[in-house]
Design an enzyme around this catalytic site. Structure first.
Site, PDB file in Angstrom:
ATOM      1  N   ARG A 210     151.541 -24.592  64.269  1.00 11.55           N
ATOM      2  CA  ARG A 210     150.662 -25.391  65.140  1.00 11.55           C
ATOM      3  C   ARG A 210     149.875 -24.436  66.031  1.00 11.55           C
ATOM      4  NH1 ARG A 210     152.919 -30.919  65.198  1.00 11.55           N
ATOM      5  NH2 ARG A 210     153.788 -30.964  63.106  1.00 11.55           N
ATOM      6  N   GLU A 212     148.632 -24.827  68.742  1.00 13.70           N
ATOM      7  CA  GLU A 212     148.557 -25.392  70.097  1.00 13.70           C
ATOM      8  C   GLU A 212     148.431 -24.280  71.130  1.00 13.70           C
ATOM      9  OE1 GLU A 212     151.344 -29.272  69.179  1.00 13.70           O
ATOM     10  OE2 GLU A 212     152.229 -27.327  69.515  1.00 13.70           O
ATOM     11  N   ARG A 218     158.818 -26.047  75.401  1.00 12.34           N
ATOM     12  CA  ARG A 218     159.178 -26.804  74.190  1.00 12.34           C
ATOM     13  C   ARG A 218     158.205 -26.627  73.027  1.00 12.34           C
ATOM     14  NH1 ARG A 218     156.739 -29.952  77.798  1.00 12.34           N
ATOM     15  NH2 ARG A 218     155.177 -31.390  76.978  1.00 12.34           N
ATOM     16  N   HIS A 219     157.170 -25.803  73.215  1.00  6.84           N
ATOM     17  CA  HIS A 219     156.197 -25.593  72.143  1.00  6.84           C
ATOM     18  C   HIS A 219     156.227 -24.169  71.601  1.00  6.84           C
ATOM     19  CE1 HIS A 219     154.262 -29.194  73.966  1.00  6.84           C
ATOM     20  NE2 HIS A 219     154.031 -29.455  72.696  1.00  6.84           N
ATOM     21  N   GLU A 351     160.762 -34.799  72.992  1.00  8.67           N
ATOM     22  CA  GLU A 351     160.664 -35.458  71.679  1.00  8.67           C
ATOM     23  C   GLU A 351     161.215 -34.509  70.635  1.00  8.67           C
ATOM     24  OE1 GLU A 351     156.577 -36.145  70.118  1.00  8.67           O
ATOM     25  OE2 GLU A 351     157.575 -35.354  68.338  1.00  8.67           O
ATOM     26  N   SER A 354     159.470 -37.184  64.979  1.00  7.71           N
ATOM     27  CA  SER A 354     158.536 -38.302  64.754  1.00  7.71           C
ATOM     28  C   SER A 354     158.741 -38.779  63.345  1.00  7.71           C
ATOM     29  CB  SER A 354     157.084 -37.850  64.821  1.00  7.71           C
ATOM     30  OG  SER A 354     156.738 -37.509  66.098  1.00  7.71           O
ATOM     31  N   ARG A 402     164.148 -27.616  68.670  1.00  7.52           N
ATOM     32  CA  ARG A 402     164.371 -28.587  69.761  1.00  7.52           C
ATOM     33  C   ARG A 402     165.758 -29.203  69.669  1.00  7.52           C
ATOM     34  NH1 ARG A 402     158.595 -31.664  70.803  1.00  7.52           N
ATOM     35  NH2 ARG A 402     157.392 -29.765  71.140  1.00  7.52           N
TER      36      ARG A 402
HETATM   37  P1  AMO Z   1     155.260 -34.164  64.757  1.00  6.89           P
HETATM   38  O1  AMO Z   1     153.942 -33.522  64.847  1.00  6.89           O
HETATM   39  O2  AMO Z   1     155.637 -35.091  65.850  1.00  6.89           O
HETATM   40  O3  AMO Z   1     155.376 -35.012  63.410  1.00  6.89           O
HETATM   41  O4  AMO Z   1     156.388 -33.065  64.616  1.00  6.89           O
HETATM   42  C1  AMO Z   1     157.716 -33.394  64.303  1.00  6.89           C
HETATM   43  C2  AMO Z   1     158.681 -32.641  65.174  1.00  6.89           C
HETATM   44  O5  AMO Z   1     158.457 -31.240  65.049  1.00  6.89           O
HETATM   45  C3  AMO Z   1     158.723 -30.592  66.291  1.00  6.89           C
HETATM   46  N1  AMO Z   1     157.519 -29.915  66.782  1.00  6.89           N
HETATM   47  C4  AMO Z   1     157.523 -28.745  67.443  1.00  6.89           C
HETATM   48  N2  AMO Z   1     158.521 -27.922  67.793  1.00  6.89           N
HETATM   49  C5  AMO Z   1     158.177 -26.801  68.460  1.00  6.89           C
HETATM   50  N3  AMO Z   1     156.932 -26.451  68.770  1.00  6.89           N
HETATM   51  C6  AMO Z   1     155.883 -27.247  68.426  1.00  6.89           C
HETATM   52  N4  AMO Z   1     154.632 -26.863  68.725  1.00  6.89           N
HETATM   53  C7  AMO Z   1     156.166 -28.457  67.735  1.00  6.89           C
HETATM   54  N5  AMO Z   1     155.397 -29.450  67.247  1.00  6.89           N
HETATM   55  C8  AMO Z   1     156.244 -30.335  66.686  1.00  6.89           C
HETATM   56  C9  AMO Z   1     159.175 -31.664  67.265  1.00  6.89           C
HETATM   57  C10 AMO Z   1     158.541 -32.898  66.663  1.00  6.89           C
HETATM   58  O6  AMO Z   1     159.206 -34.074  67.048  1.00  6.89           O
HETATM   59  N6  AMO Z   1     154.493 -35.218  59.911  1.00  6.89           N
HETATM   60  C11 AMO Z   1     155.145 -35.668  61.110  1.00  6.89           C
HETATM   61  C12 AMO Z   1     156.590 -36.035  60.851  1.00  6.89           C
HETATM   62  C13 AMO Z   1     156.793 -37.246  59.979  1.00  6.89           C
HETATM   63  O7  AMO Z   1     156.211 -38.296  60.313  1.00  6.89           O
HETATM   64  O8  AMO Z   1     157.513 -37.136  58.983  1.00  6.89           O
HETATM   65  C14 AMO Z   1     155.074 -34.570  62.156  1.00  6.89           C
HETATM   66  O9  AMO Z   1     154.907 -33.408  61.863  1.00  6.89           O
HETATM   67  O10 AMO Z   1     160.577 -31.715  67.231  1.00  6.89           O
END
Ligand code: AMO
Length: 428
Positions: A210, A212, A218-219, A351, A354, A402
């Site tokens: 990502r 981001e 948490r990211h 979170e 998802s 997480r």
């Molecule tokens: P989403 O984008 O919510 O959903 O990501 C799912 C889970 O991945 C983790 N996560 C992260 N952990 C650390 N750093 C980050 N930048 C980060 N971004 C996400 C979190 C999050 O809840 N395709 C959908 C999933 C699905 O619907 O099957 C998805 O990627 O724990």
């Protein structure tokens, strides 16, 4: 080289001749005796050298954290109360450590974050940090075992892909021969395609990227995503499987490492199933009761989730998210299209998952792509998998870092990542 670990010493009677290797954590040269505190991945022991000028000479030139091999006799009732003791008869320096060490393994004062992560291999030698990665592996093993027992097939999907899945702005672009490609944000599209390929239960554990810009606790820009997809299933089925996974992962950790973790200050709590469920609209009510203004259709911020999470004990689901905040592949509710058959698993404000039931009708998928401002042509390889018999399906993505953070109660996600990738760090 026959070798035993320090933990194995506990099984010996005393008097055995042994060979043991590790790092020289401390070297103390006293008048009548020399001590080396030897550490391996299983613990520390005390090596005692008495009246052996050759060995004392060798020990006196050792630097802290050098790798050594000791031969000697195991003493069951040695003088050391805190560590097993070995009367040394031979010392081999396998590899010296340079000086000064950028960071001490046993220093009572913790080095600052940058020093720690710039010298991560030394930082990871600290037992309290090292154990995190055995714990993470144990959680993952619990989940892998469960998924396999439940008939899921572990798959590997491409990480270099041609379209973003979770939002265009947060994707890393890579040069791919003559074209541009992206690093995969999630195996989302591929795991769904496999449902059409006749693998009705898939799971994958792999890196997700990502782009981001956040700098939070948490990211990460690269994290480990545990993904599942199940055919002939809905959001409720996916939630039940998720509950089981989280429970099994933490139970495995507790069973295998609970006591050991406790000695290092980690307390593991196995969650109770089922996890409570709350609708998105109930979350809004909690905010309003706390005099927080909130617009229907917005995503909850971490401040909002702090308020909502403070009302909940442990893990809980938020379900029924509005379609505006969910990706194009999420199915809308039949009775009210403003809402989706989606959920997040939360722990307080964090979170961790998802998921949703997905759209399985290719025409609806194309409509949803357009509504989200995406060009269906860029997704043709994916949509085509829906044209020749795609079963209804559901799944989720769970962030392993997480989950590990929560299981061990660790504030910063970087601590549960061997070599974190964040806004400013791409080495080591
Ligand atoms: P989403 O984008 O919510 O959903 O990501 C799912 C889970 O991945 C983790 N996560 C992260 N952990 C650390 N750093 C980050 N930048 C980060 N971004 C996400 C979190 C999050 O809840 N395709 C959908 C999933 C699905 O619907 O099957 C998805 O990627 O724990």
């Amino acid at each position: 080289m026959s070798r035993i670990s320090i933990a194995d010493l506990g099984d010996l009677k005393g008097g055995e001749n042994i060979t043991i290797s590790g790092w020289a954590q401390e070297i103390k040269i006293l008048k009548s005796v020399t001590f080396i505190i030897l550490r391996d991945s299983t613990g520390v022991c005390q090596v005692t050298i008495k009246g052996e000028p050759n060995l004392i000479e060798k020990a006196s030139t050792l630097t802290r954290e050098s790798v050594i091999m000791i031969t000697g006799t195991f003493k069951k009732d040695g003088i050391s109360k805190s560590a097993p003791e070995i009367a040394c008869t031979g010392l081999t320096l396998l590899n010296p450590a340079g000086t000064p060490l950028p960071l001490g393994i046993t220093d009572p004062v913790e080095a600052d974050f940058e020093t720690r992560f710039n010298n991560r291999i030394l930082d990871l030698r600290k037992p309290k940090n090292n154990i995190i990665f055995r714990a993470k592996s144990s959680i993952l093993w619990g989940i892998r075992k469960l998924m396999t027992d439940e008939g899921f097939v572990e798959v590997q999907t491409p990480k270099i892909v041609s379209s973003a899945t979770e939002g265009g702005a947060e994707v890393f672009r890579v040069k791919y021969h003559e074209k541009d490609a992206f690093l995969n944000q999630s195996p989302q599209l591929y795991k769904e395609m496999l449902i059409s390929a006749g693998i009705p239960k898939v799971f994958e554990v792999g890196p997700a990227f990502r782009a981001e810009e956040h700098n939070t606790n948490r990211h990460l820009n690269e994290f480990t995503s545990i993904d599942i997809e199940m055919a002939f299933s809905n959001d409720d089925d996916a939630m039940q499987m998720l509950e089981l996974c989280v429970y099994q992962g933490i139970t495995e950790l507790m069973d295998k490492m609970g006591k050991e973790l406790e000695t290092l200050g980690y307390k593991i709590v196995v969650p109770k199933k089922p996890f409570p469920r709350m609708e998105y609209t109930e979350g809004i009510k909690i905010l309003e009761e706390n005099n927080v203004k909130f617009n229907f259709g917005d995503d909850f911020s971490s401040e909002h989730l702090k308020i909502i999470g403070s009302k909940m004990d442990g893990f809980y689901f938020i379900t029924g998210w509005p379609e505006q905040v969910r990706p194009f592949y999420t199915m809308q509710r039949d009775d009210d299209q403003r809402f989706t058959k989606s959920f997040d698993l939360q722990y307080k404000e964090l979170e961790i998952t998802s998921g949703a039931q997905r759209v399985h009708d290719p025409n609806v998928l194309i409509k949803r792509l357009k509504e989200k401002g995406l060009n269906p042509e860029n997704f043709e390889y994916y949509v085509s998998a829906f044209r020749y018999g795609m079963p209804p399906h559901a799944g989720w993505g769970l962030g392993l870092e997480r989950l590990t953070q929560i299981a061990l109660n660790i504030h910063n996600i970087r601590e549960v990542t061997l070599f974190p990738r964040d806004r400013t760090r791409v080495t080591p």
